[in-house]
Design a protein around this motif. Sequence first.
Motif, PDB file in Angstrom:
ATOM      1  N   LEU A   1       0.637 -11.320  -2.207  1.00 26.21           N
ATOM      2  CA  LEU A   1       1.562 -10.353  -2.210  1.00 26.21           C
ATOM      3  C   LEU A   1       2.354 -10.409  -1.129  1.00 26.21           C
ATOM      4  O   LEU A   1       3.677 -10.042  -1.279  1.00 26.21           O
ATOM      5  CB  LEU A   1       0.600  -9.130  -1.720  1.00 26.21           C
ATOM      6  CG  LEU A   1       0.404  -8.160  -2.988  1.00 26.21           C
ATOM      7  CD1 LEU A   1      -0.389  -7.080  -2.801  1.00 26.21           C
ATOM      8  CD2 LEU A   1       1.752  -7.721  -3.738  1.00 26.21           C
TER       9      LEU A   1
ATOM     10  N   ALA B   1      -4.718   4.693  -7.675  1.00 23.54           N
ATOM     11  CA  ALA B   1      -4.957   3.780  -6.562  1.00 23.54           C
ATOM     12  C   ALA B   1      -6.044   3.189  -6.521  1.00 23.54           C
ATOM     13  O   ALA B   1      -6.319   1.796  -6.260  1.00 23.54           O
ATOM     14  CB  ALA B   1      -4.254   4.290  -5.304  1.00 23.54           C
TER      15      ALA B   1
ATOM     16  N   ALA C   1      -1.032   3.132  -1.920  1.00 22.16           N
ATOM     17  CA  ALA C   1      -0.337   2.267  -2.952  1.00 22.16           C
ATOM     18  C   ALA C   1      -1.049   1.928  -4.216  1.00 22.16           C
ATOM     19  O   ALA C   1      -2.198   1.860  -4.279  1.00 22.16           O
ATOM     20  CB  ALA C   1      -0.009   0.758  -2.102  1.00 22.16           C
ATOM     21  N   VAL C   2      -0.377   1.589  -5.059  1.00 24.14           N
ATOM     22  CA  VAL C   2      -0.799   1.483  -6.568  1.00 24.14           C
ATOM     23  C   VAL C   2      -0.156   0.027  -6.921  1.00 24.14           C
ATOM     24  O   VAL C   2       1.196   0.134  -7.059  1.00 24.14           O
ATOM     25  CB  VAL C   2      -0.435   2.744  -7.551  1.00 24.14           C
ATOM     26  CG1 VAL C   2      -1.055   1.960  -8.828  1.00 24.14           C
ATOM     27  CG2 VAL C   2      -1.106   3.838  -7.395  1.00 24.14           C
ATOM     28  N   LEU C   3      -0.745  -0.909  -6.658  1.00 31.76           N
ATOM     29  CA  LEU C   3      -0.097  -2.407  -7.045  1.00 31.76           C
ATOM     30  C   LEU C   3      -0.267  -2.641  -8.366  1.00 31.76           C
ATOM     31  O   LEU C   3      -1.489  -2.514  -9.126  1.00 31.76           O
ATOM     32  CB  LEU C   3      -0.755  -3.319  -5.874  1.00 31.76           C
ATOM     33  CG  LEU C   3      -0.746  -3.074  -4.671  1.00 31.76           C
ATOM     34  CD1 LEU C   3      -1.792  -4.021  -3.996  1.00 31.76           C
ATOM     35  CD2 LEU C   3       0.279  -2.992  -4.195  1.00 31.76           C
ATOM     36  N   ALA C   4       0.950  -3.157  -8.948  1.00 29.50           N
ATOM     37  CA  ALA C   4       0.805  -3.526 -10.338  1.00 29.50           C
ATOM     38  C   ALA C   4       0.879  -5.133 -10.339  1.00 29.50           C
ATOM     39  O   ALA C   4       1.305  -5.465  -9.356  1.00 29.50           O
ATOM     40  CB  ALA C   4       2.142  -2.876 -11.044  1.00 29.50           C
ATOM     41  N   SER C   5       0.417  -5.473 -11.466  1.00 34.37           N
ATOM     42  CA  SER C   5       0.659  -7.077 -11.518  1.00 34.37           C
ATOM     43  C   SER C   5       2.071  -7.519 -11.491  1.00 34.37           C
ATOM     44  O   SER C   5       2.409  -8.645 -11.100  1.00 34.37           O
ATOM     45  CB  SER C   5       0.029  -7.426 -13.105  1.00 34.37           C
ATOM     46  OG  SER C   5       0.607  -6.781 -14.167  1.00 34.37           O
TER      47      SER C   5
ATOM     48  N   ARG D   1       5.519   8.507  -6.457  1.00 31.98           N
ATOM     49  CA  ARG D   1       5.781   7.060  -6.988  1.00 31.98           C
ATOM     50  C   ARG D   1       6.932   6.530  -6.617  1.00 31.98           C
ATOM     51  O   ARG D   1       7.793   6.263  -7.248  1.00 31.98           O
ATOM     52  CB  ARG D   1       5.340   6.942  -8.318  1.00 31.98           C
ATOM     53  CG  ARG D   1       4.102   7.277  -8.960  1.00 31.98           C
ATOM     54  CD  ARG D   1       3.841   6.855 -10.339  1.00 31.98           C
ATOM     55  NE  ARG D   1       2.594   7.343 -10.663  1.00 31.98           N
ATOM     56  CZ  ARG D   1       1.953   7.829 -12.101  1.00 31.98           C
ATOM     57  NH1 ARG D   1       2.690   7.561 -12.983  1.00 31.98           N
ATOM     58  NH2 ARG D   1       0.885   8.144 -12.187  1.00 31.98           N
TER      59      ARG D   1
ATOM     60  N   SER E   1       4.996  -1.885  -8.589  1.00 26.29           N
ATOM     61  CA  SER E   1       4.179  -1.269  -7.565  1.00 26.29           C
ATOM     62  C   SER E   1       4.747  -0.029  -6.961  1.00 26.29           C
ATOM     63  O   SER E   1       6.107   0.058  -6.788  1.00 26.29           O
ATOM     64  CB  SER E   1       3.998  -2.162  -6.361  1.00 26.29           C
ATOM     65  OG  SER E   1       3.256  -3.563  -7.005  1.00 26.29           O
ATOM     66  N   THR E   2       3.895   0.813  -6.582  1.00 28.66           N
ATOM     67  CA  THR E   2       4.468   2.113  -5.898  1.00 28.66           C
ATOM     68  C   THR E   2       3.602   2.296  -4.715  1.00 28.66           C
ATOM     69  O   THR E   2       2.719   1.931  -4.490  1.00 28.66           O
ATOM     70  CB  THR E   2       4.729   3.364  -7.000  1.00 28.66           C
ATOM     71  OG1 THR E   2       3.234   3.487  -7.547  1.00 28.66           O
ATOM     72  CG2 THR E   2       5.259   2.979  -8.301  1.00 28.66           C
TER      73      THR E   2
ATOM     74  N   PRO F   1       5.297  -7.185  -9.590  1.00 29.54           N
ATOM     75  CA  PRO F   1       5.347  -6.556  -8.134  1.00 29.54           C
ATOM     76  C   PRO F   1       6.529  -5.528  -8.385  1.00 29.54           C
ATOM     77  O   PRO F   1       6.359  -4.361  -7.349  1.00 29.54           O
ATOM     78  CB  PRO F   1       5.733  -7.560  -7.399  1.00 29.54           C
ATOM     79  CG  PRO F   1       5.365  -9.103  -8.095  1.00 29.54           C
ATOM     80  CD  PRO F   1       5.118  -8.620  -9.759  1.00 29.54           C
TER      81      PRO F   1
END
Lengths: 112, 154
Positions: A76, A62, B99-103, B138, B108-109, B105
Motif C-alpha cells: 500500500l 470498513a 479507512a475503506v481500502l479498495a482494490s 468518504r 480508497s476512502t 487505490p
Amino acid sequence: MLILARKLEESLVIGDGIEVKIVAVQGSGEQATVRLGIVAPKDVRIWRKEVYDQVVAENRQALSVAGQMPAVEQTLAPGPVRLGGNTMGGNNGGLTGLALQPRKNPTKDANT
Amino acid sequence: MTETVLRTARFGELAYAETHIVHLVGGLLGIPGTDRVLVVQPGGTGPLCWLQSVTDPALAVVVADLAYVAPDYRPVVSAADLAELELERPEDAIVLGVAVLASDPQASTVNLRAPLIINPVLRRGRQIVMEDDRYAIRHPLVLPTAKAMAAGQG
C-alpha cells in the motif's frame, strides 16, 4: 413509539436530566421545520440520525472490507512512520510507542 | 510486565500488555466489541495502521493517521469531548480516520466526518461525529509518497 403533542416553548423531560424543548416551528406540510433545544448531561452524545446512520454504515463497510483484505502491508504505502509524530502542531509521544508488530514478522527481540 | 497473548484472525498471535490497550469510549459507532483495541503497525504500512479489537479476535479495521493523509485537516472537537479525553486542545490528540481500502487505490476512502480523537498519553479516545458537513464521510484517501513522508517527519 410514544407520540406526544407539544406546543412552542413546551418541553419534554427524558429520564434523568435530558430536556427537549420546541424552540421554533417554521413552515408547514413537508417543508415544516421544527427547531429543538436540547439540554443533556455531558456524557450524552446527540447526533442527527441520518449522519449517525451513515457513520455506522461506513464503520461496518470498513470492517467488512478489512476482513476480506489480503495482506496490504507490503503493497500500500511507503515505509514505517511514527504515528502521531506529525500531528497538527501538537507535541505528543505518538502512537507508535504502543504499536505492536505481528509475530510473523521476525524482529530483533527474538533473543529476549 | 504481564503479557497476554491474543490469537487474532489477521495477525496470528499478538502479545500485548495492559499498557498497549487503547480505550475507545463508546467504541466505533455501531460496532460492538471495539471499545478496547490494540494498535498494530506491520512494516511498510506508511500512515496506515490497524486497530485490532481485544474482545473480538476477528475484528480489525484499517485507520489512517490524518496528520499525514489530510495535512490541512482541522477537526472540530467539542468541549465535552476534549474534557472527557483530558485534552487541552485538539492539536494534542492523535487523529485517525477509518479507512475503506479498495482494490483500486484511487477508490480508497477515509472518513473525515467522524474521526477518532485519541489522547496518546491516557490511551483514551472516542469516535466523534462533526456537526458541520465540511468534511466528507468518504474522502478520497491519497497516500503520500515515501519522499513526502520523510520530509514531513521530525
